[in-house]
Motif scaffolding. Sequence first.
Motif, PDB file in Angstrom:
ATOM      1  N   LYS A 201       0.845  -1.195   0.000  1.00  0.00           N
ATOM      2  CA  LYS A 201       0.000   0.000   0.000  1.00  0.00           C
ATOM      3  C   LYS A 201       0.880   1.243   0.000  1.00  0.00           C
ATOM      4  CE  LYS A 201      -3.408   2.393   2.912  1.00  0.00           C
ATOM      5  NZ  LYS A 201      -4.118   2.367   4.210  1.00  0.00           N
ATOM      6  N   LYS A 202       0.477   2.251  -0.767  1.00  0.00           N
ATOM      7  CA  LYS A 202       1.113   3.565  -0.710  1.00  0.00           C
ATOM      8  C   LYS A 202       0.155   4.486   0.047  1.00  0.00           C
ATOM      9  CE  LYS A 202       1.555   5.966  -4.531  1.00  0.00           C
ATOM     10  NZ  LYS A 202       2.072   6.484  -5.819  1.00  0.00           N
ATOM     11  N   THR A 203       0.514   4.828   1.274  1.00  0.00           N
ATOM     12  CA  THR A 203      -0.410   5.566   2.142  1.00  0.00           C
ATOM     13  C   THR A 203      -0.501   7.040   1.786  1.00  0.00           C
ATOM     14  OG1 THR A 203      -0.001   3.994   3.933  1.00  0.00           O
ATOM     15  CG2 THR A 203      -0.931   6.128   4.561  1.00  0.00           C
ATOM     16  N   TYR A 204       0.639   7.665   1.463  1.00  0.00           N
ATOM     17  CA  TYR A 204       0.663   9.085   1.139  1.00  0.00           C
ATOM     18  C   TYR A 204       1.290   9.275  -0.245  1.00  0.00           C
ATOM     19  CZ  TYR A 204       0.249   9.218   6.236  1.00  0.00           C
ATOM     20  OH  TYR A 204      -0.140   9.003   7.532  1.00  0.00           O
ATOM     21  N   GLN A 226       3.854   0.589   2.770  1.00  0.00           N
ATOM     22  CA  GLN A 226       3.382  -0.411   3.740  1.00  0.00           C
ATOM     23  C   GLN A 226       3.368  -1.746   3.017  1.00  0.00           C
ATOM     24  OE1 GLN A 226       2.365   0.039   7.093  1.00  0.00           O
ATOM     25  NE2 GLN A 226       2.247  -2.184   7.228  1.00  0.00           N
ATOM     26  N   SER A 244       7.389  -0.968   7.016  1.00  0.00           N
ATOM     27  CA  SER A 244       6.483   0.167   6.913  1.00  0.00           C
ATOM     28  C   SER A 244       7.205   1.482   7.163  1.00  0.00           C
ATOM     29  CB  SER A 244       5.350   0.013   7.942  1.00  0.00           C
ATOM     30  OG  SER A 244       4.539   1.162   7.988  1.00  0.00           O
ATOM     31  N   ASP A 246       4.924   3.920   7.512  1.00  0.00           N
ATOM     32  CA  ASP A 246       3.634   4.519   7.848  1.00  0.00           C
ATOM     33  C   ASP A 246       3.227   4.274   9.295  1.00  0.00           C
ATOM     34  OD1 ASP A 246       3.462   5.262   5.164  1.00  0.00           O
ATOM     35  OD2 ASP A 246       2.397   3.433   4.601  1.00  0.00           O
ATOM     36  N   THR A 247       4.187   3.909  10.150  1.00  0.00           N
ATOM     37  CA  THR A 247       3.873   3.539  11.526  1.00  0.00           C
ATOM     38  C   THR A 247       4.572   4.478  12.494  1.00  0.00           C
ATOM     39  OG1 THR A 247       3.715   1.224  10.854  1.00  0.00           O
ATOM     40  CG2 THR A 247       3.926   1.666  13.212  1.00  0.00           C
TER      41      THR A 247
END
Length: 366
Positions: A201-204, A226, A244, A246-247
């Motif tokens: 996943k690409k969060t941003y 992620q 990650s 993203d954490t």
Amino acid sequence: MKSYKVGLIGCGNISHIYLKNASLFPNYEITAVADIVLERAKERAKEYNIPKACMPDELLEDPTIDLVINLTIPAVHAEVAIKALQNGKHVYGEKPLAVELEDAQQMMAIAKENNLYLCNAPDTFLGAGIQTSLKLMNDGWIGKPVSANAFMMIPGHERWHPDPTFYYQKGGGPMFDMGPYYLTALIALLGPVTRVTGSTKKTYEERTITSQPNFGKKINVEVPTQINGVLDFENEAVGTIITSYDTWHHQLPFIEIYGTEGTISVPDPNHFGGPVRVRRWDHQDWSEIPLTHGFPDNIRGLGVAEMIKAIETGQTARTDASIAYHALEIMHGVHIASAENRHYTMKSQCIRPEPLPVGMNESYFS
């Protein structure tokens, strides 16, 4: 044993520790440094009393250099390594081996054709922490391995790194950046992997640098940040890896190995030492095990010394490129599995590296 003349290419952040540690080992000496920014190479040469500072092509063509340490950015790992190999020099590179599998295959083929050694970071698994963990497993403390977990979960490098943009470009992301440490440790502890799957996943879409000197600069994110993967090992153990950017916070271990008779908690594979803890099935609590092996401190460059020892004795280096390639294929496999909604069957193989002798120190490389 012959002392090898070594040239280092890429005088960025990581070069300091390689240059600092080189004096610890009797079997090699860094005699030249190079960078596409010549002034940066000159600064490193002055700081560490290196005789020669030059542009990369000049170093690669220098007939006095036996071995090249390749500390360039991942996007040019293959290009620099191939040029070095074509000039008759052994190569030890930073992780990952290359960005693309095809480039890594070409590197390995050229090394084989020219009877040269191609080895790769990380060498942290040669340190006291993971070597102690490996000894405990080999001695049967937890029985037969059943499963493993590995977690590398942080907010991202834009908060501290002076130039973090490449971490979010192709060849970057948390898996390609930090995954080699965790996967190499898992390969050392459990052996090769046969099948992987995962979700990414690409969060941003964009990140803002909050470190100097690029404070406030925006980064376009090109890669997933992620990555959750599942690994099926040849020895039938099943592993989980999460990497990650993203954490913010978590309370998960670095690596744990679960066996039929107990559990080993393995220290941070980005470091050489750290606490090793064991809890067998009939123990009431965890026990911290004294480190059985040397090199508990940050001794990046240990892999170079071990590689040269292998060259001189005709053995396979513990950091042989086949291990780095296997880790690279695992990383690609997790991304492919997510993108194509399937399992990915591994095509490469590698040999689980032999443990280092108990209690060895720098004199082992004399």
